[in-house]
Scaffold this motif. Structure first.
Motif, PDB file in Angstrom:
ATOM      1  N   VAL A  11       1.254  -1.427  -0.530  1.00 28.13           N
ATOM      2  CA  VAL A  11       0.149  -0.275   0.447  1.00 28.13           C
ATOM      3  C   VAL A  11       1.298   1.254  -0.066  1.00 28.13           C
ATOM      4  O   VAL A  11       1.038   1.562   0.687  1.00 28.13           O
ATOM      5  CB  VAL A  11      -0.821   0.136   1.113  1.00 28.13           C
ATOM      6  N   ASN A  12       0.792   1.948  -0.922  1.00 27.00           N
ATOM      7  CA  ASN A  12       1.932   2.884  -0.938  1.00 27.00           C
ATOM      8  C   ASN A  12       1.334   4.801  -0.587  1.00 27.00           C
ATOM      9  O   ASN A  12       2.723   4.628  -0.462  1.00 27.00           O
ATOM     10  CB  ASN A  12       2.138   3.539  -2.768  1.00 27.00           C
ATOM     11  N   GLU A  13       0.323   3.889   0.010  1.00 29.12           N
ATOM     12  CA  GLU A  13      -0.615   5.350   0.716  1.00 29.12           C
ATOM     13  C   GLU A  13      -0.408   5.820   1.589  1.00 29.12           C
ATOM     14  O   GLU A  13      -0.528   6.469   2.938  1.00 29.12           O
ATOM     15  CB  GLU A  13      -1.719   5.318   1.227  1.00 29.12           C
ATOM     16  N   ALA A  14       0.352   4.167   2.414  1.00 32.81           N
ATOM     17  CA  ALA A  14       1.003   3.316   4.052  1.00 32.81           C
ATOM     18  C   ALA A  14       2.456   3.957   4.025  1.00 32.81           C
ATOM     19  O   ALA A  14       2.786   3.778   4.995  1.00 32.81           O
ATOM     20  CB  ALA A  14       0.358   1.686   3.871  1.00 32.81           C
ATOM     21  N   ARG A  15       3.124   4.348   3.346  1.00 30.08           N
ATOM     22  CA  ARG A  15       4.924   4.427   2.796  1.00 30.08           C
ATOM     23  C   ARG A  15       4.694   5.196   4.049  1.00 30.08           C
ATOM     24  O   ARG A  15       4.891   5.855   4.997  1.00 30.08           O
ATOM     25  CB  ARG A  15       4.720   5.041   2.180  1.00 30.08           C
ATOM     26  N   GLY A  16       5.549   4.143   4.926  1.00 31.40           N
ATOM     27  CA  GLY A  16       6.427   5.363   6.068  1.00 31.40           C
ATOM     28  C   GLY A  16       6.500   4.265   7.320  1.00 31.40           C
ATOM     29  O   GLY A  16       5.995   4.525   8.869  1.00 31.40           O
ATOM     30  N   GLY A  17       5.043   3.962   7.586  1.00 32.63           N
ATOM     31  CA  GLY A  17       4.169   2.764   7.949  1.00 32.63           C
ATOM     32  C   GLY A  17       5.021   1.948   8.454  1.00 32.63           C
ATOM     33  O   GLY A  17       5.583   0.774   8.012  1.00 32.63           O
ATOM     34  N   PRO A  18       4.051   0.816   9.953  1.00 30.89           N
ATOM     35  CA  PRO A  18       5.288  -0.024  10.614  1.00 30.89           C
ATOM     36  C   PRO A  18       4.808  -1.677   9.804  1.00 30.89           C
ATOM     37  O   PRO A  18       4.229  -2.844  10.261  1.00 30.89           O
ATOM     38  CB  PRO A  18       4.051  -0.490  12.369  1.00 30.89           C
ATOM     39  N   TRP A  75      -9.336   1.701   5.207  1.00 33.00           N
ATOM     40  CA  TRP A  75      -9.710   2.972   5.681  1.00 33.00           C
ATOM     41  C   TRP A  75      -8.153   4.419   5.008  1.00 33.00           C
ATOM     42  O   TRP A  75      -8.889   5.540   5.055  1.00 33.00           O
ATOM     43  CB  TRP A  75      -8.995   3.045   6.600  1.00 33.00           C
ATOM     44  N   VAL A  76      -7.067   3.687   4.514  1.00 31.84           N
ATOM     45  CA  VAL A  76      -5.800   4.291   4.554  1.00 31.84           C
ATOM     46  C   VAL A  76      -6.423   5.263   3.069  1.00 31.84           C
ATOM     47  O   VAL A  76      -5.920   6.273   2.982  1.00 31.84           O
ATOM     48  CB  VAL A  76      -4.725   3.482   4.360  1.00 31.84           C
ATOM     49  N   ILE A  77      -7.207   4.593   1.837  1.00 32.07           N
ATOM     50  CA  ILE A  77      -7.082   4.381   0.998  1.00 32.07           C
ATOM     51  C   ILE A  77      -8.493   5.415   0.726  1.00 32.07           C
ATOM     52  O   ILE A  77      -8.607   6.533   0.189  1.00 32.07           O
ATOM     53  CB  ILE A  77      -7.127   3.799  -0.945  1.00 32.07           C
ATOM     54  N   GLN A  78      -9.497   4.663   0.601  1.00 33.00           N
ATOM     55  CA  GLN A  78     -10.717   4.688   0.445  1.00 33.00           C
ATOM     56  C   GLN A  78     -12.012   5.814   1.468  1.00 33.00           C
ATOM     57  O   GLN A  78     -12.711   6.516   1.403  1.00 33.00           O
ATOM     58  CB  GLN A  78     -11.490   3.460   0.436  1.00 33.00           C
ATOM     59  N   ARG A  79     -10.884   5.705   3.067  1.00 30.11           N
ATOM     60  CA  ARG A  79     -11.742   6.164   3.656  1.00 30.11           C
ATOM     61  C   ARG A  79     -12.805   5.275   4.382  1.00 30.11           C
ATOM     62  O   ARG A  79     -14.218   6.343   5.468  1.00 30.11           O
ATOM     63  CB  ARG A  79     -12.345   8.016   3.861  1.00 30.11           C
ATOM     64  N   ALA A  93     -17.531   0.155   3.403  1.00 34.06           N
ATOM     65  CA  ALA A  93     -16.995  -0.672   4.151  1.00 34.06           C
ATOM     66  C   ALA A  93     -16.976  -2.044   4.869  1.00 34.06           C
ATOM     67  O   ALA A  93     -16.236  -2.606   5.030  1.00 34.06           O
ATOM     68  CB  ALA A  93     -16.898  -0.323   6.034  1.00 34.06           C
ATOM     69  N   ILE A  94     -17.992  -2.794   4.744  1.00 34.58           N
ATOM     70  CA  ILE A  94     -18.225  -3.811   5.694  1.00 34.58           C
ATOM     71  C   ILE A  94     -18.418  -4.868   4.072  1.00 34.58           C
ATOM     72  O   ILE A  94     -17.784  -5.508   4.235  1.00 34.58           O
ATOM     73  CB  ILE A  94     -20.288  -4.230   6.028  1.00 34.58           C
ATOM     74  N   ASP A  95     -18.092  -4.189   3.042  1.00 37.68           N
ATOM     75  CA  ASP A  95     -18.048  -4.732   1.928  1.00 37.68           C
ATOM     76  C   ASP A  95     -16.716  -5.141   1.461  1.00 37.68           C
ATOM     77  O   ASP A  95     -16.479  -6.077   0.761  1.00 37.68           O
ATOM     78  CB  ASP A  95     -18.263  -4.441   0.640  1.00 37.68           C
ATOM     79  N   PHE A  96     -15.779  -3.856   1.242  1.00 36.44           N
ATOM     80  CA  PHE A  96     -14.550  -4.111   1.501  1.00 36.44           C
ATOM     81  C   PHE A  96     -13.842  -5.580   1.855  1.00 36.44           C
ATOM     82  O   PHE A  96     -13.332  -6.008   1.949  1.00 36.44           O
ATOM     83  CB  PHE A  96     -14.264  -3.159   1.507  1.00 36.44           C
ATOM     84  N   ILE A  97     -14.430  -5.531   3.565  1.00 34.21           N
ATOM     85  CA  ILE A  97     -13.858  -6.400   4.656  1.00 34.21           C
ATOM     86  C   ILE A  97     -14.388  -7.440   4.084  1.00 34.21           C
ATOM     87  O   ILE A  97     -13.130  -8.628   4.739  1.00 34.21           O
ATOM     88  CB  ILE A  97     -14.119  -5.932   5.823  1.00 34.21           C
ATOM     89  N   ARG A  98     -15.219  -7.778   3.642  1.00 30.54           N
ATOM     90  CA  ARG A  98     -16.153  -8.912   3.300  1.00 30.54           C
ATOM     91  C   ARG A  98     -15.660 -10.144   2.298  1.00 30.54           C
ATOM     92  O   ARG A  98     -14.935 -10.926   2.196  1.00 30.54           O
ATOM     93  CB  ARG A  98     -17.502  -9.264   2.744  1.00 30.54           C
ATOM     94  N   SER A  99     -14.738  -8.699   1.471  1.00 32.04           N
ATOM     95  CA  SER A  99     -14.043  -9.096   0.106  1.00 32.04           C
ATOM     96  C   SER A  99     -12.566  -9.454   0.593  1.00 32.04           C
ATOM     97  O   SER A  99     -11.750 -10.349   0.226  1.00 32.04           O
ATOM     98  CB  SER A  99     -13.766  -8.057  -0.764  1.00 32.04           C
ATOM     99  N   ILE A 113      -9.868  -6.349  11.083  1.00 36.70           N
ATOM    100  CA  ILE A 113      -9.723  -5.674  11.097  1.00 36.70           C
ATOM    101  C   ILE A 113      -8.540  -4.694  12.872  1.00 36.70           C
ATOM    102  O   ILE A 113      -8.809  -4.569  13.883  1.00 36.70           O
ATOM    103  CB  ILE A 113     -12.065  -5.453  12.062  1.00 36.70           C
ATOM    104  N   GLY A 114      -8.479  -3.499  12.029  1.00 37.61           N
ATOM    105  CA  GLY A 114      -7.914  -2.437  12.830  1.00 37.61           C
ATOM    106  C   GLY A 114      -8.421  -1.441  13.062  1.00 37.61           C
ATOM    107  O   GLY A 114      -9.378  -0.219  13.294  1.00 37.61           O
ATOM    108  N   SER A 115      -7.011   0.066  11.895  1.00 34.64           N
ATOM    109  CA  SER A 115      -8.446   1.441  11.938  1.00 34.64           C
ATOM    110  C   SER A 115      -9.448   1.254  10.897  1.00 34.64           C
ATOM    111  O   SER A 115     -10.073   2.318  11.098  1.00 34.64           O
ATOM    112  CB  SER A 115      -7.360   1.901  10.633  1.00 34.64           C
ATOM    113  N   MET A 116      -9.824   0.589  10.433  1.00 35.34           N
ATOM    114  CA  MET A 116     -11.504  -0.305   9.461  1.00 35.34           C
ATOM    115  C   MET A 116     -12.143   0.423  10.449  1.00 35.34           C
ATOM    116  O   MET A 116     -13.634   0.685  10.192  1.00 35.34           O
ATOM    117  CB  MET A 116     -11.028  -0.825   8.632  1.00 35.34           C
ATOM    118  N   GLN A 117     -12.457   0.153  12.125  1.00 38.58           N
ATOM    119  CA  GLN A 117     -13.357  -0.316  12.923  1.00 38.58           C
ATOM    120  C   GLN A 117     -14.079   1.511  13.475  1.00 38.58           C
ATOM    121  O   GLN A 117     -14.975   1.508  13.941  1.00 38.58           O
ATOM    122  CB  GLN A 117     -13.260  -0.413  14.306  1.00 38.58           C
TER     123      GLN A 117
END
Length: 272
Positions: A11-18, A75-79, A93-99, A113-117
């Motif tokens: 995930v490029n949008e999370a660059r620098g993350g853990p 969350w990071v890309i689509q909020r 959000a539920i559909d994304f997690i289901r996928s 499920i972390g940040s998407m909560q």
């Protein structure tokens, strides 16, 4: 037996993350296997970011398992988050997690499920947010059952959520919902902030603990901070934890050095 895992982010949008490894899934798997890891944990921008056929081929080639798949890109890309005041957005959000459940499930890998909560804010007070979160966990936990994997829910520290920040509160949440197919992710970095006694918290989690982020107090690789792992390892043994200890850590000083440090610490504390 506790097994080792290391994170790979695409995930490029999370660059620098853990995340320990970045960008090249196959090269990262090759390095993970060379160091002796049992599995990798994948943080992908969307389902099939690594096509299933390629994913299976690479894992089989390097004799690795898929420990889990993250959903944070939602969350990071689509909020997208599960406590959004807009019902249609919550459904997305539920559909994304289901996928993502459907992506990892055939590999025996649960979705996290972390940040998407999400969090309580504005028109959504804490009680309402917890109600939304509980409903989503029920639906998604039941969806994951078809793959004989749980859904993994992660309590976060106070700076990242105002909902569930401790293992004890996580247990209360899981015991308040209908499904029995949701487990807790106990992340040692978050626990170092929120728990008075990490080992005691793990014992409180007990049978509800389904995944572990093996990391140090400063979110660097285990052994690069001030975490005391002896009581943590003892507590995990006491509760009979036999899942993954997965390195969700900054690539400091480098990806290779963080991975090497992690596997050394894993062998020291878990004897494998």
């Amino acid at each position: 037996m506790i097994r080792s895992s290391v994170t790979i982010s695409l995930v490029n949008e999370a660059r620098g993350g853990p995340f320990v490894y970045w960008d090249d899934f196959e090269a990262s798997c090759q390095k993970a296997k060379a160091l002796g890891f049992d599995a990798v944990e994948l943080f992908a921008p969307k389902p099939n970011a690594v096509p299933a056929e390629q994913l299976r081929r690479v894992l089989e080639t390097h004799d690795l398992k898929l420990a889990a798949v993250g959903t944070g890109a939602g969350w990071v890309i689509q909020r997208l988050q599960l406590c959004d005041p807009d019902k249609a957005t919550r459904a997305k959000a539920i559909d994304f997690i289901r996928s993502m459940i459907d992506y990892g499930g055939p590999f025996g890998a649960p979705a996290i499920i972390g940040s998407m909560q999400g969090r309580a804010a504005g028109a959504v007070d804490r009680d309402a947010a917890l109600g939304m979160l509980g409903e989503a966990l029920d639906e998604l936990g039941n969806h994951a059952r078809q793959y004989e994997t749980p859904l993994i829910y992660e309590p976060l520290n106070r700076y990242e959520t105002n909902l569930i920040t401790t293992v004890a509160d996580g247990v209360t949440l899981l015991e308040s919902i209908s499904t029995d197919n949701v487990r807790l992710l106990t992340d040692l970095f978050h626990m170092n902030i929120e728990e008075a006694d990490i080992a005691a918290a793990l014992k409180t989690g007990g049978k509800h603990v389904g995944h572990l982020h093996f990391v140090d107090s400063n979110r660097q690789a285990a052994g690069r901070g001030h975490m005391d792992y002896a009581p943590i390892a003892a507590a995990l043994k006491e509760i009979g934890y036999d899942g993954y200890a997965s390195a969700e850590a900054f690539a400091i000083p480098s990806s290779d050095e963080a991975a090497q440090q992690t596997i050394n610490a894993f062998r020291q504390w878990f004897g494998a």
